[in-house]
Scaffold this motif. Sequence first.
Motif, mmCIF file in Angstrom:
data_model
loop_
_atom_site.group_PDB
_atom_site.id
_atom_site.type_symbol
_atom_site.label_atom_id
_atom_site.label_comp_id
_atom_site.label_asym_id
_atom_site.label_seq_id
_atom_site.Cartn_x
_atom_site.Cartn_y
_atom_site.Cartn_z
ATOM 1 N N VAL A 167 2.667 1.591 -3.470
ATOM 2 C CA VAL A 167 1.883 2.073 -4.602
ATOM 3 C C VAL A 167 1.627 3.575 -4.528
ATOM 4 N N LEU B 72 4.790 4.861 -5.934
ATOM 5 C CA LEU B 72 4.795 4.531 -7.361
ATOM 6 C C LEU B 72 3.892 5.469 -8.148
ATOM 7 N N SER C 163 0.829 -1.210 0.000
ATOM 8 C CA SER C 163 0.000 0.000 0.000
ATOM 9 C C SER C 163 0.861 1.256 0.000
ATOM 10 N N VAL D 210 -0.710 -3.428 -9.210
ATOM 11 C CA VAL D 210 0.274 -3.770 -8.180
ATOM 12 C C VAL D 210 -0.403 -3.915 -6.822
ATOM 13 N N LEU D 211 -1.293 -2.997 -6.483
ATOM 14 C CA LEU D 211 -1.988 -3.072 -5.200
ATOM 15 C C LEU D 211 -2.869 -4.323 -5.113
ATOM 16 N N VAL E 140 -0.831 1.194 -10.758
ATOM 17 C CA VAL E 140 -0.915 1.160 -9.300
ATOM 18 C C VAL E 140 -2.010 0.196 -8.853
ATOM 19 N N ARG E 141 -3.110 0.208 -9.517
ATOM 20 C CA ARG E 141 -4.234 -0.672 -9.186
ATOM 21 C C ARG E 141 -3.835 -2.138 -9.331
#
Length: 119
Positions: free
Chosen positions: A31, A34, A28, A55-56, A52-53
């Motif tokens: 990201v 990032l 969290s 990876v999260l 980001v979505r």
Amino acid sequence: MTELIKPAAEWVAAFVEAVGVGIIGAVSLFVVVLFVVRLLQQRSVRSAYEEVRLVLGRGILLGLEFLVAADIVHTVAVELTFQTVGVLAIIVLIRTFLSVTLELELTGRWPWQKADETE
């Protein structure tokens, strides 16, 4: 013998649970950094958001796997009763549902479907 196994299993379950929570927390924070870096690299907000979505979502899935493992260790090795097994079943069902829906949301396919060969 059980007086040695139960404390060890409790420690292992707590450690594995901490790892799962740590993974979700670390991803969290990662990201957020990032997202800022991608925006500073002159990328569009939409492409930064999509990266980001993804990876999260994957970080949450990995953390959930550790949390389920911790629950299983705790229930089976520490406190094996019908009530704890029922609670474990509910927790596993909820987390499995979350995992499946996150996988569908991230990849656009069910977890049991084959990946495209172009990926």
